[in-house]
Design an enzyme around this catalytic site. Structure first.
Site: not given
Ligand code: PLP
Ligand code: CA
Length: 306
Positions: A21-23, A248
């Site tokens: 994940f980015d968020v 993501r």
């Protein structure tokens, strides 16, 4: 339905999970803190995520506070944030009214059941409102009032009201409910900041915002459009601001039927439950709404880097 992965103490599993994940969307109460008590390790966990380049968003159903109030609360707990990273149900309700609803010019007023957080966010969107914390509404219904309401007395029923917005109101009373009922009967749009039945305080539960709209649902036989989690109106508002890749993104929450459902229905790549709030291990593992993974507590994420 999946079997959620238990990640506490599983360093390899944690690393693999974080890499996906980015968020990270964070529910607040029950995840980062409980009431006025910040959980140990919350500050460090958020720092770790930020240090690893993750975008952090705070998503709360609490309608009593504005985003500015939340930023101050976060700051007081040692968590740096910007107003832009905060989504409260008071804010999502306000932008829904100002940007999504196409209200005619003479029906732009909102009749508020709720606290100052709603008022502040409506003001910041230039939405006119009445009710809310106005002490004029904190009184008993008088015999005259019934006649005035029946006659459509415009000093009691403002003809410009086109929306009724119901959030948690610590001074809910018969007059406020009667006026809300008549506004909707006269064609106003029925909105709720959120429909949480209860909210936690001091280790037990108290009436939540959903319990304020419940009597109106009973009277009207109609459900409100609800703007907090799990409503996807909230998710769309967040996406409108951050343009993130949903696959993501991960929603972190303590409540299966609001937070986890919010992430699942929003098709986020992941959902992470924590056991420091409302839902129990049984809820996450064998309930109808299950996260992708769960932890005993948020700070268990710190083990990913030890
Ligand atoms: N509504 C109110 C009025 C609250 O005080 C709280 C928790 O403090 C909530 C809702 C739930 O907030 P969250 O979505 O951050 O768990
Ligand atoms: Ca919560």
């Amino acid at each position: 339905t999946n079997t959620p992965r238990y990640l506490t103490g599983d360093q390899a599993g944690l690393r693999e999970f974080l890499d996906k994940f980015d968020v990270f969307l964070f529910d607040c109460d029950g995840v980062l803190w409980s009431g006025d008590h910040c959980f140990p390790g919350t500050v460090e966990t958020l720092e770790l995520l930020r240090k690893n380049g993750k975008q952090v968003v705070f998503v709360t159903n609490n309608s009593t506070k504005s985003r500015a109030d939340y930023r101050k609360k976060l700051e007081g707990l040692g968590i740096p944030s910007s107003v832009e990273e905060i989504f409260s149900s008071s804010y999502s309700s306000s932008i829904y009214i100002s940007r999504i609803l196409q209200l005619p010019e003479n029906k732009r007023k909102v009749y508020v059941i709720g606290e100052s957080g709603i008022e502040q966010e409506l003001r910041s969107e230039n939405v006119p409102f009445i009710g809310g914390t106005d002490p004029a509404y904190r009184r008993d219904v008088q015999p005259e009032d019934y006649k005035r309401i029946a006659a459509g007395d415009t000093s009691l029923l403002d003809p410009e009201v086109g929306v009724v917005l119901v959030g948690l109101d610590f001074h809910l009373n018969y007059l406020k409910l009667a006026l809300a009922y008549h506004y909707v009967k006269r064609g106003a749009i029925f909105l709720a900041t959120n429909i949480d039945s209860t909210l936690p305080n001091s280790g037990t539960l108290f009436p939540g915002a959903g319990s304020m709209s419940a009597p109106l649902i009973m009277m009207l036989g109609q459900d409100p459009v609800a703007l907090g989690k799990p409503s996807q109106a909230m998710m769309d508002a967040i996406e409108g601001k951050f343009k993130f890749d949903r696959s993501r993104a991960c929603m972190v929450g303590d409540r299966a039927n609001t937070d986890i459902r919010f992430g699942l229905e929003g098709n986020l790549g992941g959902t992470l439950g924590v056991l420091t709030g409302v839902s129990s291990k049984e809820d996450f593992v064998s309930g109808p709404v299950r996260p992708l993974a769960y932890l005993d507590k948020l700070s268990d994420l710190l083990a990913a880097e030890q």
